[in-house]
Design a protein around this motif. Structure first.
Motif, PDB file in Angstrom:
ATOM      1  N   VAL A 186     -15.832   6.291 -23.834  1.00 37.68           N
ATOM      2  CA  VAL A 186     -16.411   7.587 -23.454  1.00 37.68           C
ATOM      3  C   VAL A 186     -17.378   8.043 -24.543  1.00 37.68           C
ATOM      4  O   VAL A 186     -18.498   8.467 -24.267  1.00 37.68           O
ATOM      5  N   ILE A 187     -16.941   7.932 -25.797  1.00 38.66           N
ATOM      6  CA  ILE A 187     -17.799   8.333 -26.926  1.00 38.66           C
ATOM      7  C   ILE A 187     -19.001   7.398 -27.035  1.00 38.66           C
ATOM      8  O   ILE A 187     -20.125   7.853 -27.293  1.00 38.66           O
ATOM      9  N   GLN A 188     -18.795   6.119 -26.799  1.00 37.65           N
ATOM     10  CA  GLN A 188     -19.905   5.168 -26.858  1.00 37.65           C
ATOM     11  C   GLN A 188     -20.972   5.528 -25.822  1.00 37.65           C
ATOM     12  O   GLN A 188     -22.160   5.504 -26.104  1.00 37.65           O
ATOM     13  N   TYR A 189     -20.558   5.898 -24.610  1.00 33.32           N
ATOM     14  CA  TYR A 189     -21.501   6.222 -23.546  1.00 33.32           C
ATOM     15  C   TYR A 189     -22.146   7.592 -23.733  1.00 33.32           C
ATOM     16  O   TYR A 189     -23.303   7.777 -23.399  1.00 33.32           O
ATOM     17  N   PHE A 190     -21.371   8.556 -24.219  1.00 28.02           N
ATOM     18  CA  PHE A 190     -21.859   9.942 -24.213  1.00 28.02           C
ATOM     19  C   PHE A 190     -22.004  10.571 -25.590  1.00 28.02           C
ATOM     20  O   PHE A 190     -22.567  11.660 -25.691  1.00 28.02           O
ATOM     21  N   GLY A 191     -21.483   9.956 -26.622  1.00 23.09           N
ATOM     22  CA  GLY A 191     -21.684  10.455 -27.978  1.00 23.09           C
ATOM     23  C   GLY A 191     -20.670  11.488 -28.427  1.00 23.09           C
ATOM     24  O   GLY A 191     -20.146  11.404 -29.519  1.00 23.09           O
ATOM     25  N   SER A 192     -20.395  12.466 -27.593  1.00 23.90           N
ATOM     26  CA  SER A 192     -19.464  13.536 -27.976  1.00 23.90           C
ATOM     27  C   SER A 192     -18.963  14.248 -26.721  1.00 23.90           C
ATOM     28  O   SER A 192     -19.528  14.083 -25.639  1.00 23.90           O
ATOM     29  N   LYS A 193     -17.940  15.048 -26.899  1.00 22.81           N
ATOM     30  CA  LYS A 193     -17.424  15.846 -25.793  1.00 22.81           C
ATOM     31  C   LYS A 193     -18.507  16.809 -25.301  1.00 22.81           C
ATOM     32  O   LYS A 193     -18.664  17.023 -24.099  1.00 22.81           O
ATOM     33  N   GLN A 194     -19.265  17.378 -26.226  1.00 24.16           N
ATOM     34  CA  GLN A 194     -20.332  18.304 -25.861  1.00 24.16           C
ATOM     35  C   GLN A 194     -21.385  17.626 -24.988  1.00 24.16           C
ATOM     36  O   GLN A 194     -21.817  18.178 -23.977  1.00 24.16           O
ATOM     37  N   GLU A 195     -21.809  16.435 -25.367  1.00 22.55           N
ATOM     38  CA  GLU A 195     -22.814  15.720 -24.567  1.00 22.55           C
ATOM     39  C   GLU A 195     -22.248  15.326 -23.209  1.00 22.55           C
ATOM     40  O   GLU A 195     -22.952  15.395 -22.195  1.00 22.55           O
ATOM     41  N   LEU A 196     -20.970  14.936 -23.162  1.00 19.83           N
ATOM     42  CA  LEU A 196     -20.327  14.623 -21.891  1.00 19.83           C
ATOM     43  C   LEU A 196     -20.299  15.859 -21.005  1.00 19.83           C
ATOM     44  O   LEU A 196     -20.591  15.791 -19.815  1.00 19.83           O
ATOM     45  N   PHE A 197     -19.974  17.000 -21.593  1.00 19.62           N
ATOM     46  CA  PHE A 197     -19.963  18.251 -20.840  1.00 19.62           C
ATOM     47  C   PHE A 197     -21.350  18.544 -20.275  1.00 19.62           C
ATOM     48  O   PHE A 197     -21.495  18.856 -19.086  1.00 19.62           O
ATOM     49  N   GLN A 198     -22.378  18.446 -21.115  1.00 18.59           N
ATOM     50  CA  GLN A 198     -23.748  18.723 -20.666  1.00 18.59           C
ATOM     51  C   GLN A 198     -24.130  17.851 -19.477  1.00 18.59           C
ATOM     52  O   GLN A 198     -24.708  18.329 -18.506  1.00 18.59           O
ATOM     53  N   ARG A 199     -23.825  16.569 -19.550  1.00 20.25           N
ATOM     54  CA  ARG A 199     -24.149  15.666 -18.432  1.00 20.25           C
ATOM     55  C   ARG A 199     -23.307  15.983 -17.205  1.00 20.25           C
ATOM     56  O   ARG A 199     -23.774  15.865 -16.078  1.00 20.25           O
ATOM     57  N   SER A 200     -22.064  16.395 -17.415  1.00 21.27           N
ATOM     58  CA  SER A 200     -21.147  16.665 -16.302  1.00 21.27           C
ATOM     59  C   SER A 200     -21.545  17.884 -15.500  1.00 21.27           C
ATOM     60  O   SER A 200     -21.270  17.952 -14.302  1.00 21.27           O
ATOM     61  N   VAL A 201     -22.136  18.858 -16.142  1.00 20.15           N
ATOM     62  CA  VAL A 201     -22.414  20.120 -15.460  1.00 20.15           C
ATOM     63  C   VAL A 201     -23.871  20.268 -15.054  1.00 20.15           C
ATOM     64  O   VAL A 201     -24.271  21.338 -14.619  1.00 20.15           O
ATOM     65  N   GLN A 202     -24.634  19.208 -15.140  1.00 21.96           N
ATOM     66  CA  GLN A 202     -26.016  19.290 -14.666  1.00 21.96           C
ATOM     67  C   GLN A 202     -25.988  19.586 -13.176  1.00 21.96           C
ATOM     68  O   GLN A 202     -25.377  18.861 -12.394  1.00 21.96           O
ATOM     69  N   LEU A 203     -26.611  20.678 -12.821  1.00 16.66           N
ATOM     70  CA  LEU A 203     -26.593  21.138 -11.442  1.00 16.66           C
ATOM     71  C   LEU A 203     -27.866  20.724 -10.726  1.00 16.66           C
ATOM     72  O   LEU A 203     -28.938  20.668 -11.330  1.00 16.66           O
ATOM     73  N   GLY A 204     -27.726  20.460  -9.449  1.00 16.28           N
ATOM     74  CA  GLY A 204     -28.911  20.225  -8.629  1.00 16.28           C
ATOM     75  C   GLY A 204     -29.687  21.522  -8.513  1.00 16.28           C
ATOM     76  O   GLY A 204     -29.163  22.608  -8.748  1.00 16.28           O
ATOM     77  N   SER A 205     -30.920  21.412  -8.155  1.00 18.68           N
ATOM     78  CA  SER A 205     -31.730  22.618  -8.052  1.00 18.68           C
ATOM     79  C   SER A 205     -31.379  23.397  -6.795  1.00 18.68           C
ATOM     80  O   SER A 205     -31.079  22.818  -5.749  1.00 18.68           O
TER      81      SER A 205
END
Length: 190
Positions: free
Chosen positions: A53-72
Protein backbone atom coordinates in the motif's frame (compact mmCIF):
# COMPACT_ATOMS: atom_id res chain seq x y z
CA UNK A 1 9.30 -14.31 -21.40
CA UNK A 2 5.93 -15.93 -20.88
CA UNK A 3 2.62 -14.21 -21.55
CA UNK A 4 2.01 -14.17 -17.79
CA UNK A 5 5.20 -12.15 -17.26
CA UNK A 6 4.78 -9.78 -20.20
CA UNK A 7 4.94 -6.05 -19.42
CA UNK A 8 1.27 -5.73 -20.37
CA UNK A 9 0.22 -8.49 -17.96
CA UNK A 10 2.31 -7.00 -15.12
CA UNK A 11 0.84 -3.54 -15.75
CA UNK A 12 -2.67 -4.98 -15.75
CA UNK A 13 -2.04 -6.86 -12.46
CA UNK A 14 -0.64 -3.66 -10.96
CA UNK A 15 -3.75 -1.68 -12.01
CA UNK A 16 -6.01 -4.37 -10.57
CA UNK A 17 -4.10 -4.41 -7.28
CA UNK A 18 -4.14 -0.62 -7.11
CA UNK A 19 -7.91 -0.56 -7.70
CA UNK A 20 -8.45 -3.23 -5.02
CA UNK A 21 -6.48 -1.10 -2.56
CA UNK A 22 -8.43 2.04 -3.54
CA UNK A 23 -11.77 0.24 -3.17
CA UNK A 24 -10.77 -1.02 0.28
CA UNK A 25 -9.55 2.45 1.25
CA UNK A 26 -12.80 4.09 0.11
CA UNK A 27 -14.82 1.69 2.24
CA UNK A 28 -12.54 2.15 5.26
CA UNK A 29 -12.53 5.95 5.03
CA UNK A 30 -16.30 6.01 4.44
CA UNK A 31 -16.99 3.77 7.45
CA UNK A 32 -14.35 5.03 9.88
CA UNK A 33 -13.08 8.39 8.62
CA UNK A 34 -9.45 9.29 8.04
CA UNK A 35 -8.31 9.15 11.66
CA UNK A 36 -9.64 5.66 12.44
CA UNK A 37 -8.90 3.95 9.11
CA UNK A 38 -5.56 2.14 9.12
CA UNK A 39 -3.19 1.08 6.37
CA UNK A 40 -3.03 -2.38 7.96
CA UNK A 41 -6.84 -2.84 7.81
CA UNK A 42 -7.03 -1.47 4.25
CA UNK A 43 -4.25 -3.85 3.16
CA UNK A 44 -5.92 -6.82 4.86
CA UNK A 45 -9.22 -6.17 3.08
CA UNK A 46 -7.40 -5.75 -0.25
CA UNK A 47 -5.44 -8.94 0.48
CA UNK A 48 -2.04 -7.28 0.08
CA UNK A 49 0.88 -6.55 2.34
CA UNK A 50 0.73 -3.12 4.08
CA UNK A 51 4.13 -2.32 2.59
CA UNK A 52 2.62 -2.65 -0.87
CA UNK A 53 0.00 0.00 0.00
CA UNK A 54 2.82 2.39 0.93
CA UNK A 55 4.80 1.40 -2.16
CA UNK A 56 1.82 2.25 -4.41
CA UNK A 57 0.58 5.35 -2.61
CA UNK A 58 3.44 6.66 -0.48
CA UNK A 59 1.43 7.50 2.63
CA UNK A 60 -1.99 7.27 4.23
CA UNK A 61 -2.56 10.91 3.24
CA UNK A 62 -1.84 10.24 -0.44
CA UNK A 63 -4.04 7.13 -0.34
CA UNK A 64 -6.83 9.23 1.15
CA UNK A 65 -6.43 11.91 -1.54
CA UNK A 66 -6.68 9.33 -4.33
CA UNK A 67 -9.59 7.56 -2.61
CA UNK A 68 -11.77 10.63 -2.32
CA UNK A 69 -11.28 12.08 -5.78
CA UNK A 70 -14.79 12.88 -6.84
CA UNK A 71 -16.22 12.90 -10.32
CA UNK A 72 -17.32 16.25 -11.57
CA UNK A 73 -20.83 17.39 -10.77
CA UNK A 74 -22.56 19.18 -13.62
CA UNK A 75 -22.47 22.94 -13.03
CA UNK A 76 -25.61 24.74 -11.96
CA UNK A 77 -26.92 27.32 -14.39
CA UNK A 78 -30.02 29.31 -15.19
CA UNK A 79 -32.04 31.94 -13.38
CA UNK A 80 -32.75 31.76 -9.65
CA UNK A 81 -35.95 29.74 -10.07
CA UNK A 82 -34.14 27.18 -12.22
CA UNK A 83 -31.25 27.02 -9.78
CA UNK A 84 -33.53 26.33 -6.81
CA UNK A 85 -35.17 23.54 -8.79
CA UNK A 86 -31.76 22.17 -9.85
CA UNK A 87 -30.60 22.14 -6.22
CA UNK A 88 -33.80 20.37 -5.17
CA UNK A 89 -33.47 17.88 -8.05
CA UNK A 90 -30.18 16.72 -6.52
CA UNK A 91 -31.90 15.57 -3.32
CA UNK A 92 -32.40 12.11 -4.78
CA UNK A 93 -28.67 11.87 -5.29
CA UNK A 94 -27.91 13.22 -1.81
CA UNK A 95 -30.17 10.79 0.03
CA UNK A 96 -29.60 7.86 -2.32
CA UNK A 97 -26.55 5.69 -2.52
CA UNK A 98 -23.64 8.09 -2.48
CA UNK A 99 -20.32 6.92 -3.88
CA UNK A 100 -17.87 5.62 -1.26
CA UNK A 101 -15.51 8.48 -2.13
CA UNK A 102 -18.18 11.03 -1.22
CA UNK A 103 -18.99 9.27 2.05
CA UNK A 104 -15.29 9.06 2.88
CA UNK A 105 -14.93 12.79 2.32
CA UNK A 106 -18.01 13.62 4.37
CA UNK A 107 -17.01 11.40 7.29
CA UNK A 108 -13.48 12.81 7.32
CA UNK A 109 -14.09 16.51 6.64
CA UNK A 110 -14.71 17.45 10.27
CA UNK A 111 -11.58 15.81 11.64
CA UNK A 112 -9.03 15.92 8.84
CA UNK A 113 -7.76 19.31 7.55
CA UNK A 114 -7.08 18.15 3.99
CA UNK A 115 -10.56 16.64 3.69
CA UNK A 116 -12.01 19.89 5.05
CA UNK A 117 -10.01 21.88 2.48
CA UNK A 118 -11.24 19.71 -0.38
CA UNK A 119 -14.86 19.82 0.81
CA UNK A 120 -14.65 23.59 1.27
CA UNK A 121 -13.30 24.07 -2.25
CA UNK A 122 -16.11 21.97 -3.72
CA UNK A 123 -18.79 23.75 -1.70
CA UNK A 124 -17.31 27.19 -2.43
CA UNK A 125 -17.62 26.36 -6.13
CA UNK A 126 -21.29 25.55 -5.66
CA UNK A 127 -21.81 28.75 -3.66
CA UNK A 128 -20.18 30.78 -6.45
CA UNK A 129 -22.44 29.18 -9.09
CA UNK A 130 -25.57 29.89 -7.09
CA UNK A 131 -24.43 33.34 -5.96
CA UNK A 132 -23.83 34.50 -9.51
CA UNK A 133 -27.52 34.03 -10.31
CA UNK A 134 -28.95 35.60 -7.17
CA UNK A 135 -29.64 39.30 -7.54
CA UNK A 136 -29.05 40.58 -4.04
CA UNK A 137 -26.30 42.47 -2.25
CA UNK A 138 -25.70 39.42 -0.06
CA UNK A 139 -25.93 36.87 -2.88
CA UNK A 140 -22.97 34.77 -1.71
CA UNK A 141 -24.38 34.54 1.82
CA UNK A 142 -27.76 33.46 0.45
CA UNK A 143 -26.07 30.87 -1.77
CA UNK A 144 -23.98 29.60 1.16
CA UNK A 145 -27.14 29.15 3.23
CA UNK A 146 -28.74 27.15 0.42
CA UNK A 147 -25.68 24.93 0.04
CA UNK A 148 -25.42 24.51 3.82
CA UNK A 149 -29.05 23.44 4.01
CA UNK A 150 -28.48 20.75 1.41
CA UNK A 151 -25.26 19.66 3.12
CA UNK A 152 -27.14 19.37 6.40
CA UNK A 153 -29.84 17.19 4.82
CA UNK A 154 -27.16 14.99 3.26
CA UNK A 155 -25.23 14.57 6.52
CA UNK A 156 -28.40 13.94 8.54
CA UNK A 157 -29.47 11.23 6.10
CA UNK A 158 -26.15 9.63 5.14
CA UNK A 159 -24.08 9.81 8.31
CA UNK A 160 -26.56 10.28 11.14
CA UNK A 161 -29.33 8.14 9.59
CA UNK A 162 -32.10 10.24 11.13
CA UNK A 163 -35.23 8.12 11.35
CA UNK A 164 -37.61 10.71 9.90
CA UNK A 165 -35.38 11.27 6.86
CA UNK A 166 -34.84 7.55 6.28
CA UNK A 167 -38.46 7.01 5.31
CA UNK A 168 -39.04 10.26 3.43
CA UNK A 169 -39.09 10.35 -0.35
CA UNK A 170 -36.88 12.81 -2.23
CA UNK A 171 -40.06 14.41 -3.59
CA UNK A 172 -41.46 15.05 -0.10
CA UNK A 173 -38.16 16.50 1.11
CA UNK A 174 -37.97 18.77 -1.95
CA UNK A 175 -41.57 19.86 -1.46
CA UNK A 176 -40.87 20.89 2.13
CA UNK A 177 -37.55 22.59 1.37
CA UNK A 178 -38.72 24.48 -1.75
CA UNK A 179 -40.37 27.47 0.03
CA UNK A 180 -37.40 27.96 2.33
CA UNK A 181 -34.79 27.75 -0.42
CA UNK A 182 -36.82 30.07 -2.63
CA UNK A 183 -37.12 32.58 0.23
CA UNK A 184 -33.37 32.44 0.94
CA UNK A 185 -32.66 32.92 -2.77
CA UNK A 186 -34.86 36.00 -2.78
CA UNK A 187 -37.66 34.49 -4.85
CA UNK A 188 -41.33 34.57 -3.90
CA UNK A 189 -41.76 31.32 -1.93
CA UNK A 190 -45.23 30.70 -3.51
Amino acid sequence: MTVKDSPTARAQRRRQTEERILSSARRAFAQRGFERATIRAIAAEAEVDPALVIQYFGSKQELFQRSVQLGSVPPLSGDVDELVEAVLARIGMKIGSLPQATLAMMRSMLTHPEAADQARATLDGQVAQLGSAIEAEDADLRAALMVSTMLGVTIAHQLLDLTALRGASPQKIAELLRPGLRAVAGVDPQ
